[in-house]
Design a protein around this motif. Sequence first.
Motif, PDB file in Angstrom:
ATOM      1  N   ASN A   1       1.146  -1.091  -0.260  1.00 38.16           N
ATOM      2  CA  ASN A   1      -0.220   0.041  -0.049  1.00 38.16           C
ATOM      3  C   ASN A   1       0.822   1.189   0.429  1.00 38.16           C
ATOM      4  OD1 ASN A   1      -2.443   1.297   0.024  1.00 38.16           O
ATOM      5  ND2 ASN A   1      -2.364   2.142   1.774  1.00 38.16           N
TER       6      ASN A   1
ATOM      7  N   GLU B   1      -4.046  -4.018  -7.219  1.00 42.48           N
ATOM      8  CA  GLU B   1      -4.796  -4.687  -7.560  1.00 42.48           C
ATOM      9  C   GLU B   1      -4.970  -5.952  -7.281  1.00 42.48           C
ATOM     10  OE1 GLU B   1      -5.595  -4.083 -11.860  1.00 42.48           O
ATOM     11  OE2 GLU B   1      -7.406  -3.230 -11.686  1.00 42.48           O
TER      12      GLU B   1
ATOM     13  N   HIS C   1      -4.988  -6.349  -3.075  1.00 44.38           N
ATOM     14  CA  HIS C   1      -6.215  -6.410  -2.374  1.00 44.38           C
ATOM     15  C   HIS C   1      -7.008  -8.209  -2.728  1.00 44.38           C
ATOM     16  CE1 HIS C   1     -10.719  -6.018  -3.476  1.00 44.38           C
ATOM     17  NE2 HIS C   1     -10.687  -5.641  -2.689  1.00 44.38           N
TER      18      HIS C   1
ATOM     19  N   CYS D   1      -5.771  -9.345   0.132  1.00 44.58           N
ATOM     20  CA  CYS D   1      -6.207  -9.367   1.011  1.00 44.58           C
ATOM     21  C   CYS D   1      -7.731  -9.856   1.200  1.00 44.58           C
ATOM     22  CB  CYS D   1      -6.387  -7.802   0.798  1.00 44.58           C
ATOM     23  SG  CYS D   1      -5.544  -6.551   1.661  1.00 44.58           S
TER      24      CYS D   1
ATOM     25  N   ARG E   1      -7.755  -4.388   4.827  1.00 47.15           N
ATOM     26  CA  ARG E   1      -8.428  -4.880   3.902  1.00 47.15           C
ATOM     27  C   ARG E   1      -9.062  -3.608   3.133  1.00 47.15           C
ATOM     28  NH1 ARG E   1     -11.799 -10.060   3.329  1.00 47.15           N
ATOM     29  NH2 ARG E   1     -13.189  -9.208   1.120  1.00 47.15           N
TER      30      ARG E   1
ATOM     31  N   ILE F   1      -6.493  -0.433   1.550  1.00 44.49           N
ATOM     32  CA  ILE F   1      -6.458  -0.645   0.335  1.00 44.49           C
ATOM     33  C   ILE F   1      -7.937  -1.094  -0.891  1.00 44.49           C
ATOM     34  CG2 ILE F   1      -5.723  -3.197  -1.152  1.00 44.49           C
ATOM     35  CD1 ILE F   1      -3.970  -3.041   1.270  1.00 44.49           C
ATOM     36  N   GLN F   2      -8.756  -1.753  -0.253  1.00 44.74           N
ATOM     37  CA  GLN F   2     -10.024  -1.140  -0.829  1.00 44.74           C
ATOM     38  C   GLN F   2     -10.635   0.015  -1.808  1.00 44.74           C
ATOM     39  OE1 GLN F   2     -12.825  -4.272  -2.361  1.00 44.74           O
ATOM     40  NE2 GLN F   2     -12.803  -2.206  -3.200  1.00 44.74           N
TER      41      GLN F   2
END
Length: 307
Positions: free
Chosen positions: A257, A277, A280, A283, A294, A297-298
Amino acid sequence: MMAEAADPAELARAGRFAEAVAAYEARYAEAERHFGPVHPITLTAGNDVGFGYVLAGQPARAIGILTRTLAAQRQVSGEKHRATITVMVNLAMALLNTSEAATAVKHLEVAIDLEREISGENDPRTLTTESNLAEAYLAANRIADGTRVHERVFHVRQRILGPDHRDTLTSAHNLGHAYEAGQNYPRAIEIYETTLAACDRVLGPDHVDTLSTRNNLAASYEMAGRITEAIALHERTLTDRRRVLGDAHIHTLNSANNLFVAYCTAERYTEAIALLEHTHAVCVRSLPSDHPTRQQIQQNLDMVRPR
């Protein structure tokens, strides 16, 4: 006799936090069956469950468990007992992972006074609690207080333990974080560079503390506008964390990240999106949906992915 089970501490060190929490929960349930709800062994197991939830990024669950455990521990052992202080500190660390930094500060200020009374001003346990208090001050935006306390702990450890002791290096790393929080990036970079060189020499380049210091040095480079150096260091840290800790370890995910943010700063969006991507997807496989890493990152992926 209590049954043998997977060591939750080992699982946590491996970044397998969900399994660690399950193992802590099983140990707590068995202790409660054997000894009852307020036996010291059961209360220790309850503290461990709460600490496991802190590591797993579920502070709300940790706070509930640790609040109940602290009340019971005070009743059984009293305020001035090592076990009570331990639960108090872990509750504060759970609160730090929410918006309750001011409440965490209050718990840690009580804990540090008790530690000083029981163990002395410069006992290793006192200094560890003092470091936690400094981090709570920083989280509560009391930057001057946090910096002052980290400076004291660093100088005490340097004097007592020497400059190359692991605890001294940890304090140096923490002091760099305090300078960074105060936007004194040149001083933070100076501290991190010195500490990183010592960690490489004393602990080795693959040690978890060395990797953490390198990660924070990269962040300071970035905040100081030295983006090319930041990206190079973030890339190296991510590569090494993947190799040493694995793709799904929380430190590895945080490194990914951090590199994503640096790529965006440098307007390298194709690389940034591809990296996030992949991160993610990891995660989704390895973290619960409500884990803060998570979710972060989303959110970042939603922000940059083409619609």
